[in-house]
Enzyme design. Structure first.
Site, PDB file in Angstrom:
ATOM      1  N   SER A   1       0.904  -1.004   0.097  1.00 28.18           N
ATOM      2  CA  SER A   1      -0.013  -0.015  -0.169  1.00 28.18           C
ATOM      3  C   SER A   1       0.890   1.216  -0.142  1.00 28.18           C
ATOM      4  O   SER A   1       1.870   1.126   0.556  1.00 28.18           O
ATOM      5  CB  SER A   1      -0.935  -0.031   1.291  1.00 28.18           C
ATOM      6  OG  SER A   1      -1.736   1.190   1.327  1.00 28.18           O
TER       7      SER A   1
ATOM      8  N   TYR B   1      -1.246  -0.774  10.478  1.00 27.53           N
ATOM      9  CA  TYR B   1      -1.519  -1.258   9.205  1.00 27.53           C
ATOM     10  C   TYR B   1      -0.371  -0.759   8.432  1.00 27.53           C
ATOM     11  O   TYR B   1       0.156  -1.505   7.470  1.00 27.53           O
ATOM     12  CB  TYR B   1      -2.882  -0.811   8.377  1.00 27.53           C
ATOM     13  CG  TYR B   1      -3.034  -1.189   7.105  1.00 27.53           C
ATOM     14  CD1 TYR B   1      -3.300  -2.110   6.557  1.00 27.53           C
ATOM     15  CD2 TYR B   1      -2.780  -0.112   6.014  1.00 27.53           C
ATOM     16  CE1 TYR B   1      -3.507  -2.506   5.247  1.00 27.53           C
ATOM     17  CE2 TYR B   1      -2.813  -0.350   4.722  1.00 27.53           C
ATOM     18  CZ  TYR B   1      -3.293  -1.485   4.186  1.00 27.53           C
ATOM     19  OH  TYR B   1      -3.399  -1.795   2.911  1.00 27.53           O
TER      20      TYR B   1
END
Length: 261
Positions: free
Chosen positions: A150, A163
């Site tokens: 990401s 995350y």
């Protein structure tokens, strides 16, 4: 892409980016392992769509990549093919917690998110290594691992600090694995920004997901919101013979968001 019957495992491929990637490989005539953790119905739907699109074979395997025994079970399903050409580490989880809320994340949250997002890909690569090496010998070119990370790993933003950190670790892990597994296996990573998939809606709710989507659309230089299919094209490129000379790369796909001052 030509129909060359590649053998591929795609973790977390019941829906979203994983399902879109499986669909593209199906059109190429690939043999595909569709993996899911909880959503069997969605996984079966994805598998049927792959069969209809021209996949040579489709296997559906339940498994949580945070569990080493499950990783080995997922890989074992492909053993009947005698080789693997592609492993896509797409399975991932998060917990939506504002970054200022340091009390919103427990040690257990970090451990679970790292277990799936960072340790899971490592365990899958370890389990698949032998079949990938055989795939390289059979085809005469390197087999391919593609990790799905990401832009949160690059920018330090995203759904939570845990995350972001887990994806940053995945990006870093790409480098030593690319060195260790060369020349028979290539390892690359994709770093998408916002993708218009149900994954965002499930985490934020429809109203908030729509707000984020509209904000992204208004800000990015290319004035588009990436779909699962957009990102799947990049995943498939990095897993295909067309990118044979690429390894150890973390490739961002964000419609130009990083250009905003």
């Amino acid at each position: 892409m030509s129909k060359d019957g590649l053998c591929a495992i795609i973790t977390g491929s019941a829906s979203g980016l994983g399902a879109a990637t499986a669909g593209l490989w199906a059109k190429r005539g690939a043999r595909i392992v569709v993996n899911y953790s909880n959503s069997q119905k969605e996984a079966e739907t994805t598998a049927e769509a792959c069969r209809n699109a021209g996949a040579a074979d489709v296997l559906v395997v339940q498994g949580d990549v945070s569990r080493d025994e499950d990783c080995r079970k997922i890989v074992a399903a492909a053993a009947s093919w005698g080789r693997l050409d592609v492993l896509v580490n797409n399975a991932g989880i998060t917990k939506h917690v504002p970054h200022r809320d340091l009390d919103g994340l427990s040690a257990e949250d970090f451990q679970r998110i790292y277990a799936v997002n960072t340790i899971g890909p490592y365990q899958m690569i370890r389990a698949a290594r032998s079949l990938l090496e055989i795939g390289a010998k059979v085809s005469g070119r390197p087999a391919a691992v593609v990790n799905v990370s990401s832009v949160a790993a690059i920018n330090g933003d995203g759904s939570s600090i845990a995350y972001s950190a887990s994806k940053g670790a995945l990006n870093t892990m790409t480098l030593p694995l690319a060195r260790a597994l060369a020349p028979s296996i290539r390892v690359n990573t994709v770093c998408p920004d916002y993708i218009d998939t149900p994954w965002f809606t499930k985490g934020r709710g429809e109203a908030r997901a729509r707000e984020v989507r509209d904000t992204v659309l208004a800000r990015v230089p290319l004035e588009v919101v990436s779909t699962a299919e957009d990102v799947a094209q990049l995943v498939c490129f990095l897993a295909s013979p067309e990118s044979n000379n690429m390894t150890g790369e973390c490739v961002r796909i964000d419609a130009g968001m990083h250009l905003i001052l």
